[in-house]
Each structure stands twice: as structure tokens, then as C-alpha cells.
Design a protein around this motif. Structure first.
Motif, PDB file in Angstrom:
ATOM      1  N   TYR A  32       5.101  32.767  45.269  1.00 57.75           N
ATOM      2  CA  TYR A  32       3.540  32.811  45.224  1.00 57.75           C
ATOM      3  C   TYR A  32       2.924  31.463  45.625  1.00 57.75           C
ATOM      4  O   TYR A  32       2.105  30.944  46.368  1.00 57.75           O
ATOM      5  CB  TYR A  32       2.925  33.402  44.006  1.00 57.75           C
ATOM      6  N   LEU A  33       3.740  30.422  44.626  1.00 58.04           N
ATOM      7  CA  LEU A  33       3.081  28.936  44.927  1.00 58.04           C
ATOM      8  C   LEU A  33       3.379  28.354  46.314  1.00 58.04           C
ATOM      9  O   LEU A  33       2.695  27.890  46.893  1.00 58.04           O
ATOM     10  CB  LEU A  33       3.787  27.928  43.912  1.00 58.04           C
ATOM     11  N   THR A  34       4.633  28.995  46.804  1.00 56.80           N
ATOM     12  CA  THR A  34       5.079  28.364  48.189  1.00 56.80           C
ATOM     13  C   THR A  34       4.320  29.020  49.218  1.00 56.80           C
ATOM     14  O   THR A  34       3.604  28.306  50.233  1.00 56.80           O
ATOM     15  CB  THR A  34       6.528  28.908  48.236  1.00 56.80           C
ATOM     16  N   PRO A  56       6.816  19.109  57.819  1.00 57.29           N
ATOM     17  CA  PRO A  56       6.514  20.279  58.833  1.00 57.29           C
ATOM     18  C   PRO A  56       7.530  21.448  58.588  1.00 57.29           C
ATOM     19  O   PRO A  56       7.029  22.553  58.861  1.00 57.29           O
ATOM     20  CB  PRO A  56       6.835  19.541  60.083  1.00 57.29           C
ATOM     21  N   SER A  57       8.742  21.232  57.870  1.00 55.17           N
ATOM     22  CA  SER A  57       9.438  22.475  57.788  1.00 55.17           C
ATOM     23  C   SER A  57       9.381  23.119  56.342  1.00 55.17           C
ATOM     24  O   SER A  57      10.071  24.231  56.190  1.00 55.17           O
ATOM     25  CB  SER A  57      10.744  22.159  58.087  1.00 55.17           C
ATOM     26  N   LEU A  58       8.668  22.411  55.437  1.00 54.81           N
ATOM     27  CA  LEU A  58       8.394  23.178  54.158  1.00 54.81           C
ATOM     28  C   LEU A  58       7.752  24.382  54.220  1.00 54.81           C
ATOM     29  O   LEU A  58       6.836  24.728  54.997  1.00 54.81           O
ATOM     30  CB  LEU A  58       7.461  22.215  53.133  1.00 54.81           C
ATOM     31  N   GLY A  59       8.549  25.357  53.640  1.00 53.76           N
ATOM     32  CA  GLY A  59       8.077  26.720  53.499  1.00 53.76           C
ATOM     33  C   GLY A  59       8.310  27.567  54.695  1.00 53.76           C
ATOM     34  O   GLY A  59       8.052  28.795  54.986  1.00 53.76           O
ATOM     35  N   LYS A  60       9.379  27.056  55.660  1.00 58.35           N
ATOM     36  CA  LYS A  60       9.390  27.766  56.914  1.00 58.35           C
ATOM     37  C   LYS A  60      10.752  28.097  57.067  1.00 58.35           C
ATOM     38  O   LYS A  60      11.160  28.436  58.223  1.00 58.35           O
ATOM     39  CB  LYS A  60       8.872  26.986  58.158  1.00 58.35           C
ATOM     40  N   ARG A  61      11.552  27.687  56.079  1.00 61.73           N
ATOM     41  CA  ARG A  61      13.263  27.759  56.513  1.00 61.73           C
ATOM     42  C   ARG A  61      13.882  28.821  55.567  1.00 61.73           C
ATOM     43  O   ARG A  61      14.866  29.077  55.408  1.00 61.73           O
ATOM     44  CB  ARG A  61      13.889  26.335  55.969  1.00 61.73           C
ATOM     45  N   GLY A  62      13.090  29.759  55.134  1.00 57.01           N
ATOM     46  CA  GLY A  62      13.625  30.952  54.223  1.00 57.01           C
ATOM     47  C   GLY A  62      13.325  31.118  52.960  1.00 57.01           C
ATOM     48  O   GLY A  62      12.962  30.179  52.375  1.00 57.01           O
ATOM     49  N   LEU A  63      13.715  32.133  52.525  1.00 55.75           N
ATOM     50  CA  LEU A  63      13.333  32.348  50.799  1.00 55.75           C
ATOM     51  C   LEU A  63      14.141  31.513  49.854  1.00 55.75           C
ATOM     52  O   LEU A  63      13.400  30.932  49.223  1.00 55.75           O
ATOM     53  CB  LEU A  63      13.833  33.972  50.396  1.00 55.75           C
ATOM     54  N   ILE A  64      15.287  31.102  50.030  1.00 58.14           N
ATOM     55  CA  ILE A  64      16.050  30.301  49.037  1.00 58.14           C
ATOM     56  C   ILE A  64      15.696  28.800  49.255  1.00 58.14           C
ATOM     57  O   ILE A  64      15.281  28.172  48.316  1.00 58.14           O
ATOM     58  CB  ILE A  64      17.753  30.331  49.369  1.00 58.14           C
ATOM     59  N   TRP A  65      15.431  28.455  50.467  1.00 57.65           N
ATOM     60  CA  TRP A  65      14.776  26.945  50.633  1.00 57.65           C
ATOM     61  C   TRP A  65      13.466  26.846  50.264  1.00 57.65           C
ATOM     62  O   TRP A  65      13.120  25.689  49.603  1.00 57.65           O
ATOM     63  CB  TRP A  65      15.035  26.767  52.374  1.00 57.65           C
ATOM     64  N   SER A  66      12.878  28.024  50.255  1.00 61.60           N
ATOM     65  CA  SER A  66      11.362  27.751  49.656  1.00 61.60           C
ATOM     66  C   SER A  66      11.453  27.797  48.269  1.00 61.60           C
ATOM     67  O   SER A  66      10.510  26.773  47.620  1.00 61.60           O
ATOM     68  CB  SER A  66      10.634  29.058  50.153  1.00 61.60           C
ATOM     69  N   LEU A  67      12.184  28.359  47.694  1.00 62.76           N
ATOM     70  CA  LEU A  67      12.457  28.382  46.102  1.00 62.76           C
ATOM     71  C   LEU A  67      12.780  26.948  45.734  1.00 62.76           C
ATOM     72  O   LEU A  67      12.480  26.261  44.755  1.00 62.76           O
ATOM     73  CB  LEU A  67      13.288  29.411  45.524  1.00 62.76           C
ATOM     74  N   LEU A  68      13.953  26.264  46.606  1.00 62.49           N
ATOM     75  CA  LEU A  68      14.392  24.945  45.945  1.00 62.49           C
ATOM     76  C   LEU A  68      13.196  23.964  46.338  1.00 62.49           C
ATOM     77  O   LEU A  68      13.343  22.988  45.593  1.00 62.49           O
ATOM     78  CB  LEU A  68      15.556  24.831  47.213  1.00 62.49           C
ATOM     79  N   GLU A  69      12.619  24.039  47.390  1.00 57.77           N
ATOM     80  CA  GLU A  69      11.626  23.197  47.822  1.00 57.77           C
ATOM     81  C   GLU A  69      10.459  22.969  46.749  1.00 57.77           C
ATOM     82  O   GLU A  69      10.054  21.914  46.163  1.00 57.77           O
ATOM     83  CB  GLU A  69      10.886  23.505  49.202  1.00 57.77           C
ATOM     84  N   LEU A  94       0.604  10.806  43.026  1.00 63.76           N
ATOM     85  CA  LEU A  94       0.721  11.200  41.865  1.00 63.76           C
ATOM     86  C   LEU A  94      -0.456  11.209  40.906  1.00 63.76           C
ATOM     87  O   LEU A  94      -1.040  12.162  40.136  1.00 63.76           O
ATOM     88  CB  LEU A  94       1.819  10.461  41.258  1.00 63.76           C
ATOM     89  N   LYS A  95      -1.273  10.227  40.802  1.00 59.23           N
ATOM     90  CA  LYS A  95      -2.402   9.925  40.193  1.00 59.23           C
ATOM     91  C   LYS A  95      -3.589  10.893  40.654  1.00 59.23           C
ATOM     92  O   LYS A  95      -4.257  11.486  39.897  1.00 59.23           O
ATOM     93  CB  LYS A  95      -2.939   8.402  40.497  1.00 59.23           C
ATOM     94  N   ASN A  96      -3.755  10.965  42.126  1.00 62.12           N
ATOM     95  CA  ASN A  96      -4.849  12.008  42.284  1.00 62.12           C
ATOM     96  C   ASN A  96      -4.334  13.264  42.597  1.00 62.12           C
ATOM     97  O   ASN A  96      -5.206  14.068  43.276  1.00 62.12           O
ATOM     98  CB  ASN A  96      -5.143  11.201  43.724  1.00 62.12           C
ATOM     99  N   PHE A  97      -3.266  13.762  42.105  1.00 59.84           N
ATOM    100  CA  PHE A  97      -2.584  15.143  42.341  1.00 59.84           C
ATOM    101  C   PHE A  97      -3.761  16.095  41.726  1.00 59.84           C
ATOM    102  O   PHE A  97      -4.251  15.847  40.454  1.00 59.84           O
ATOM    103  CB  PHE A  97      -1.349  15.271  41.841  1.00 59.84           C
ATOM    104  N   PRO A  98      -4.372  17.129  42.302  1.00 65.60           N
ATOM    105  CA  PRO A  98      -5.389  17.961  41.757  1.00 65.60           C
ATOM    106  C   PRO A  98      -4.756  18.691  40.316  1.00 65.60           C
ATOM    107  O   PRO A  98      -3.747  19.103  40.201  1.00 65.60           O
ATOM    108  CB  PRO A  98      -5.542  19.150  42.906  1.00 65.60           C
ATOM    109  N   PRO A  99      -5.661  18.713  39.617  1.00 61.36           N
ATOM    110  CA  PRO A  99      -5.276  19.136  38.166  1.00 61.36           C
ATOM    111  C   PRO A  99      -4.990  20.827  38.204  1.00 61.36           C
ATOM    112  O   PRO A  99      -4.152  21.160  37.418  1.00 61.36           O
ATOM    113  CB  PRO A  99      -6.422  18.916  37.194  1.00 61.36           C
ATOM    114  N   TYR A 100      -5.728  21.556  39.044  1.00 61.35           N
ATOM    115  CA  TYR A 100      -5.481  22.964  39.142  1.00 61.35           C
ATOM    116  C   TYR A 100      -4.156  23.210  39.769  1.00 61.35           C
ATOM    117  O   TYR A 100      -3.359  24.166  38.974  1.00 61.35           O
ATOM    118  CB  TYR A 100      -6.529  23.784  40.102  1.00 61.35           C
ATOM    119  N   LEU A 101      -3.598  22.446  40.701  1.00 64.77           N
ATOM    120  CA  LEU A 101      -2.256  22.319  41.005  1.00 64.77           C
ATOM    121  C   LEU A 101      -1.108  22.021  40.193  1.00 64.77           C
ATOM    122  O   LEU A 101       0.054  22.477  39.852  1.00 64.77           O
ATOM    123  CB  LEU A 101      -1.894  21.615  42.453  1.00 64.77           C
ATOM    124  N   LYS A 102      -1.405  20.829  39.386  1.00 64.06           N
ATOM    125  CA  LYS A 102      -0.616  20.428  38.237  1.00 64.06           C
ATOM    126  C   LYS A 102      -0.549  21.663  37.171  1.00 64.06           C
ATOM    127  O   LYS A 102       0.462  21.876  36.777  1.00 64.06           O
ATOM    128  CB  LYS A 102      -1.038  19.233  37.786  1.00 64.06           C
TER     129      LYS A 102
END
Length: 129
Positions: A32-34, A56-69, A94-102
């Protein structure tokens, strides 16, 4: 302490099957997050070397890679020291990472840790018999 063999069979199945259910929930939540939040995560970490190289390739290499990423990104945000030392993570990102995503990444990590500890307790109970 009572032996697990004296428990009701359904209670033992529920207790020993709980970590597997939580692990499946963690996998589903990571997917879901991916699929729903990866673009926001990549935007929040745009100055980080890991995202610059693999973005550019994050989330586009398949199921297992998405989980690993997603687990890699979760580790980078939750335990940033190693990623900062290696230069994979930008300190400003890291300092400016959105709190809702964290918060979402924290929930994912906590579910994984709870499932792992629960599994260890189940294994210890089985070994004690």
C-alpha cells in the motif's frame, strides 16, 4: 507456567498463527505504501543519494523489489545513522521529512517488530515443551 500442549487447540493455533497474520498485514501495508505514497516519499527525499540513483526505477521492478525498496526506505528513516554515514540520506531531507509519512513508516515497522517478538515467544514456548 503451563505447557502449550495443555492449551485448547484453537487457542494454540491462534497464538502461533498470529505472527503470520501480522506478517501478511505488514506485506500488504508495505505494498500500500509503495503504490499510494511512494511518489510523496521520493519527493520528500529528493536530495538523498539513494533516491537520486534509484528514484526512476523505484516501484517499477516488481512485487518483491517494491517490498525490499519500502523496507530500505523505512530503515533509512527510522534508523538514519547508518544511512547518514554512508551518504545515502541527506540530513536536510531527514529533518524535513513529512510527519504523516513518518507515522505510516513507523506503523509499518512497529507491526513488523511486534510480529517478530510474538513469533520468538511462540518458538520459545514450543521449545519448552
Amino acid at each position: 507456567m503451563s505447557n502449550i500442549d495443555t492449551w485448547s487447540p484453537w487457542v494454540a493455533i491462534a497464538f502461533l498463527g498470529g505472527p503470520m497474520l501480522l506478517a501478511a498485514w505488514t506485506l500488504a501495508y508495505s505494498l500500500y505504501l509503495t503504490h499510494r505514497h511512494l511518489d510523496a516519499i521520493k519527493e520528500a527525499l529528493k536530495n538523498s543519494r539513494y533516491i537520486y540513483i534509484w528514484g526512476p526505477s523505484l516501484g517499477k521492478r516488481g512485487l518483491i523489489w517494491s517490498l525490499l525498496e519500502m523496507s530500505k526506505i523505512t530503515g533509512m528513516i527510522m534508523w538514519p545513522k547508518a544511512s547518514l554515514i554512508l551518504g545515502e540520506l541527506d540530513p536536510v531531507d531527514l529533518k524535513n521529512f513529512p510527519p504523516y509519512l513518518k507515522r505510516r513508516l513507523t506503523v509499518n515497522l512497529k507491526i513488523m517488530i511486534i510480529a517478530f517478538i510474538w513469533m520468538l515467544i511462540g518458538v520459545a514456548l514450543l521449545k519448552l515443551r
